[in-house]
Scaffold this motif. Structure first.
Motif, PDB file in Angstrom:
ATOM      1  N   LEU A 137       0.884  -1.164  -0.055  1.00 28.84           N
ATOM      2  CA  LEU A 137       0.216  -0.012  -0.078  1.00 28.84           C
ATOM      3  C   LEU A 137       0.888   1.400  -0.082  1.00 28.84           C
ATOM      4  O   LEU A 137       1.843   1.251   0.622  1.00 28.84           O
ATOM      5  CB  LEU A 137      -0.909  -0.031   1.169  1.00 28.84           C
ATOM      6  N   PHE A 138       0.524   2.169  -0.840  1.00 30.92           N
ATOM      7  CA  PHE A 138       0.953   3.384  -0.765  1.00 30.92           C
ATOM      8  C   PHE A 138       0.169   4.468  -0.162  1.00 30.92           C
ATOM      9  O   PHE A 138      -1.110   4.350  -0.570  1.00 30.92           O
ATOM     10  CB  PHE A 138       1.210   4.070  -2.213  1.00 30.92           C
ATOM     11  N   CYS A 139       0.784   5.398   0.830  1.00 31.99           N
ATOM     12  CA  CYS A 139      -0.257   6.280   1.635  1.00 31.99           C
ATOM     13  C   CYS A 139      -0.044   7.643   1.195  1.00 31.99           C
ATOM     14  O   CYS A 139       1.120   8.060   1.391  1.00 31.99           O
ATOM     15  CB  CYS A 139      -0.229   5.872   3.026  1.00 31.99           C
ATOM     16  N   GLY A 140      -0.866   8.498   1.009  1.00 29.88           N
ATOM     17  CA  GLY A 140      -0.577   9.865   0.592  1.00 29.88           C
ATOM     18  C   GLY A 140      -0.076  10.950   1.584  1.00 29.88           C
ATOM     19  O   GLY A 140       0.709  11.745   1.283  1.00 29.88           O
ATOM     20  N   ILE A 198      -1.283  -3.401  -5.685  1.00 30.68           N
ATOM     21  CA  ILE A 198      -0.546  -2.249  -4.655  1.00 30.68           C
ATOM     22  C   ILE A 198      -1.786  -1.287  -4.701  1.00 30.68           C
ATOM     23  O   ILE A 198      -1.979  -0.495  -5.453  1.00 30.68           O
ATOM     24  CB  ILE A 198       0.721  -1.492  -5.161  1.00 30.68           C
ATOM     25  N   ALA A 199      -2.131  -1.206  -3.567  1.00 32.41           N
ATOM     26  CA  ALA A 199      -3.396  -0.242  -2.931  1.00 32.41           C
ATOM     27  C   ALA A 199      -2.912   1.152  -2.723  1.00 32.41           C
ATOM     28  O   ALA A 199      -1.682   1.262  -2.415  1.00 32.41           O
ATOM     29  CB  ALA A 199      -4.404  -0.729  -1.897  1.00 32.41           C
ATOM     30  N   TYR A 200      -3.833   1.938  -2.975  1.00 31.16           N
ATOM     31  CA  TYR A 200      -3.371   3.662  -2.560  1.00 31.16           C
ATOM     32  C   TYR A 200      -4.415   3.943  -1.462  1.00 31.16           C
ATOM     33  O   TYR A 200      -5.546   3.751  -1.607  1.00 31.16           O
ATOM     34  CB  TYR A 200      -3.546   4.534  -3.882  1.00 31.16           C
ATOM     35  N   HIS A 201      -3.876   4.595  -0.512  1.00 31.87           N
ATOM     36  CA  HIS A 201      -4.712   5.321   0.764  1.00 31.87           C
ATOM     37  C   HIS A 201      -4.352   6.726   0.689  1.00 31.87           C
ATOM     38  O   HIS A 201      -3.288   6.867   1.034  1.00 31.87           O
ATOM     39  CB  HIS A 201      -4.403   4.356   1.925  1.00 31.87           C
ATOM     40  N   PRO A 202      -5.386   7.460   0.656  1.00 33.28           N
ATOM     41  CA  PRO A 202      -5.161   8.972   0.494  1.00 33.28           C
ATOM     42  C   PRO A 202      -4.534   9.346   1.837  1.00 33.28           C
ATOM     43  O   PRO A 202      -3.733  10.518   1.493  1.00 33.28           O
ATOM     44  CB  PRO A 202      -6.462   9.750   0.482  1.00 33.28           C
ATOM     45  N   GLY A 203      -4.755   8.967   3.063  1.00 34.19           N
ATOM     46  CA  GLY A 203      -4.172   9.547   4.050  1.00 34.19           C
ATOM     47  C   GLY A 203      -4.273   8.412   5.083  1.00 34.19           C
ATOM     48  O   GLY A 203      -5.321   7.815   5.177  1.00 34.19           O
TER      49      GLY A 203
END
Length: 825
Positions: A390-393, A436-441
């Motif tokens: 996961l990538f987090c913003g 690979i997910a993305y999570h805004p914050g």
């Protein structure tokens, strides 16, 4: 076969204060030192940083010791230059690729090659690749880097774009949000204020006939795990304008056997897609070579409905298996990055996230453009790692809106939403696979408001224990969420670490000294510590005991949090809590903080207590004291004042992290530390532990206690009783020959200040035996006749540079007549 690709590192690095721009240093440095730093001086290492070099030269004291942080503030306010020789050793021709790779420059810099400016940099997180023409390079070249003060640039940008909120009083000057640099340089609640500056990552000149420009490896696993495939996008830079063949080999990582090999031909400047690729090799003259370790796994962020609670899960499924994620948050291993030894760096985690934290970040065009380049470079750098899911913003930027009472009705209370909700998700989607997910914050805000504390969705940061409204840590079981990505309790590090920063100043060697406060950046830390310490422990003026008590507090709180939240992992559609990440793993300098491992890599007792709670099989106990009326003190506390104890009950459960049903026996025992009364359930009852979930074993049963007439305190007979729960293997026809303890746990009556630990220690019958293990490790076997609480082993003497003894376990609590094995590495 050797490659024609040459990678040349500049040599003979030197540094100096840039003469035309430095401020007046009279009263800070003597005339001799001012002269020394104004002349070119050889660097002691490369990569490097100005403070590091000045320390080595004896110009400044160590910033991490004493209160020296204040004495070196002038360094980051100056302009500094670094130069090096770049010798080629061979003639270049017009059909060669030349590229200068600068992996990290901190932060505002102009780069000159032979007097010509080739780069202006303003982003510490952005690696730079500067294409050069062969005619621009000589046999011998000079590379010059001219660095400018980041704080000055931040203030100038703030004056241009406006002042914003950016953190509480312990998070430094708010102008920091305008600069893409490690934000902790402006001070953090775990970090010092030190504006680093210099070339802190490698610099390399690449020369080749044909060069790999980009290689993207994509390891793909089918949903049912039945098939695996590897796809690789290869991009080359080829000034020859002729076809080039690329031979690709995929090998097994354990046996080195070739799994698949293939050859692909590039037509001029093509982008090629290759299946089953690993590395590259040219049959004939080798022009360039690339190799990478890869791993196959299928990962997914799962947000499903729950069977009997509102909201959705927030869990990770790896290779079809849903996991409870127990881990920690990582901060930079050292404030001065080039001071990180490889061994220390390998011992911790590699940084992987977008560097936005605790601020109202801007979104003007130049800033967004810089962030886009930064995001592209770092996503490409990290995307091949199988551990990345996961990538987090951003970190806590959403929650600042309500925390600082910013008007939510504003048209744009958080301009950086353009980055978190538009730019970054597009970059991740374009450059990575859907796995690979993305999570805004983190924590993420609700869809229809700025609320970030909803325990039924996304992740939450649980700081109401340490920060106001200051819930007791014994309420962690009621303060969880679907995924707790931040929580923590600070402590003072090992007394040897404290003595290192005190640096021989014995008059400062007490808990409330200036030096102790200098090395504790947590807001209102003394007031908050005082509540927990006074409630739980007896007051003490002994420095070592006070430090130990802070560590016990942290260990108890963190263990209880993990134990309670793991209990909520109850199986399919009942994953009420799917993970907990303690803040924080490590320290960037010697300091009192939330870390569970201090700057010198000395684990605190909390490290071991967390490790035990996250073992494949664990057992938990929760004692609840029944009182004559409700109050605001922890439910686990026995009362002897305005409120009185009536009785106590306990729950017992077990967590099974394996995928198999485990059959075992539950044994429960008790010991009264005041009277010596004992009780045992005997060999216990056979129980079955469900796979990959928690199994409740006992619920609200009375705490074993002596009869009223035999109790030390008839009003609360269980108030001095220690409970132990043990899970042991069950003997069977195919079972083990000897009993195996799968898990054990001890619960002590709280608060601990009512227990006379000094008497227990004196009469516990503790003995030690040292033997040698199979691999020549030392094994310490400790035995006791009475219960012990948070027994911690350490070293009496230590000198900086000495090899540290590593314990396999520490800070343990055990019931009577138990052998404790400690493996020393």
């Amino acid at each position: 076969m050797s490659s024609t690709h040459r990678a040349i590192a500049p040599t003979q690095w030197e540094y100096r204060l840039e003469r035309s721009a430095h401020s007046d240093l009279d009263g800070i440095l003597n005339a001799e030192d001012q002269k020394r730093i104004s002349e070119w001086t050889p660097c002691t290492q490369f990569p490097t940083e100005v403070h590091l070099e000045l320390m080595q030269a004896g110009i400044i004291p160590h910033p991490y010791k004493h209160r020296n942080e204040h004495k070196v503030q002038w360094v980051g306010k100056q302009h500094w230059e670094f130069r090096a020789k770049l010798d080629l050793g061979a003639q270049l021709n017009a059909h060669q690729v030349c590229e200068l790779e600068l992996e990290g420059l901190d932060t505002f810099v102009k780069v000159f090659l032979n007097g010509n400016e080739i780069l202006t940099g303003n982003n510490h997180f952005l690696p730079y690749n500067v294409p050069l023409k062969p005619k621009d390079l000589r046999f011998s070249n000079e590379l010059l880097l001219r660095f400018f003060p980041a704080a000055m640039a931040a203030k100038a940008l703030e004056a241009e774009h406006g002042k914003v909120r950016a953190g509480s009083c312990n998070l430094g000057d708010p102008s920091r949000v305008y600069v893409r640099k490690m934000q902790a340089c402006w001070r953090w609640d775990w970090g010092l204020e030190l504006m680093t500056i210099g070339p802190d990552r490698p610099i390399t000149l690449h020369i080749a006939k044909v060069k790999f420009d980009e290689i993207h490896t994509r390891a793909i696993v089918a949903r049912d795990l039945s098939q695996r495939e590897l796809k690789v996008d290869i991009k080359i830079e080829n000034p020859l304008e002729t076809p080039v063949s690329c031979h690709c080999v995929l090998t097994d990582g354990s046996s080195n056997e070739i799994v698949k090999e293939d050859t692909v031909t590039f037509q001029k400047r093509d982008l090629a897609n290759v299946m089953w690729v690993f590395g590259a090799d040219q049959r004939g003259e080798q022009l360039d070579h690339f190799s990478r370790n890869i791993g196959f796994r299928r990962a997914q962020l799962v947000q499903d409905s729950l069977i009997d609670q509102p909201g959705k899960t927030f869990l990770f499924e790896i290779n079809g298996r849903r996991i409870f994620a127990g881990g920690s948050n990582w901060i930079p291993t050292d404030h001065i990055l080039p001071m990180i030894e490889k061994s220390r760096y390998r011992a911790l985690l590699e940084l992987a996230d977008f560097q936005f934290a605790c601020g109202i970040y801007p979104a003007y065009p130049d800033f967004v453009k810089s962030v886009e380049k930064e995001a592209i470079a770092n996503v490409k750098r990290l995307r091949h790692h199988p551990s990345l899911v996961l990538f987090c913003g951003n970190n806590e930027d959403y929650q600042q809106i309500r925390q600082w009472n910013i008007d939510e009705s504003q048209l744009d209370p958080l301009p950086a939403r353009k980055i978190y909700e538009d730019l970054l998700p597009k970059v991740v989607a374009a450059l990575t696979d859907p796995q690979i997910a993305y999570h805004p914050g983190s924590p993420n805000k609700a869809a229809d408001s700025w609320a970030t504390d909803d325990p039924t969705q996304g992740d939450i940061h649980q700081w109401t224990v340490w920060a106001p409204p200051s819930n007791p840590w014994q309420n962690y079981d009621q303060l969880g969420g679907r995924f707790v990505s931040e929580f923590g309790m600070p402590s003072i590090p090992d007394i040897r670490t404290v003595d290192w920063w005190i640096d021989g100043d014995e008059k400062e060697r007490y808990s409330q000294s200036k030096l102790m406060q200098q090395h504790n950046r947590a807001g209102s830390h003394e007031r908050r510590f005082a509540v927990y310490m006074n409630e739980l422990f007896r007051l003490t003026g002994d420095f070592a005991t006070y430090i130990y008590h802070t560590q016990v507090l942290q260990a108890e709180a963190m263990a209880y949090a993990y134990r309670s939240w793991r209990r909520q992992w109850k199986g399919p559609s009942k994953e009420y809590c799917a993970g907990a990440l303690v803040w924080q793993l490590n320290d960037s300098w010697p300091v009192s903080s939330w870390s569970i491992i201090d700057y010198f890599l000395r684990p605190k007792p909390a490290y071991y207590s967390i490790k035990r709670e996250l073992a494949p099989v664990s057992v938990g106990i929760q004692r609840l004291v029944l009182k004559n009326r409700e109050n605001d003190r922890p439910r686990q506390f026995y009362e002897y004042g305005a409120f009185q104890c009536a009785d106590a009950t306990m729950d017992i459960w077990a967590a099974n992290g394996t995928m198999e049903v485990i059959t075992c026996a539950l044994e429960v025992s008790a010991y009264d530390v005041e009277t010596g009364w004992t009780w045992s359930s005997g060999k216990g009852e056979t129980v079955q532990l469900k796979p990959n979930s928690t199994t409740e074993l006992r619920s609200a049963i009375p705490v074993p206690a002596p009869l009223v007439e035999q109790a030390a305190d008839p009003s609360a007979p269980s108030g001095s009783v220690v409970i132990r729960a043990k899970l042991r293997s069950v003997q069977g026809e195919q079972g083990p020959k000897e009993e195996q303890v799968l898990a054990s746990s001890c619960d002590w009556p709280q608060p601990y200040k009512f227990i006379d630990f000094s008497t227990l220690a004196e009469h516990c019958g503790l003995t030690a035996q040292i033997t040698t293990g199979k691999k020549d490790e030392s094994i310490i076997i400790l035995s006791c006749e009475k219960p012990i609480k948070c027994l911690t082993l350490g070293l009496d003497e230590w000198r900086q540079g000495d090899a540290e003894v590593e314990f396999s376990d520490n800070g343990v609590s055990k019931n009577r007549k138990q052998a404790l094995n400690f493996l020393l590495g």
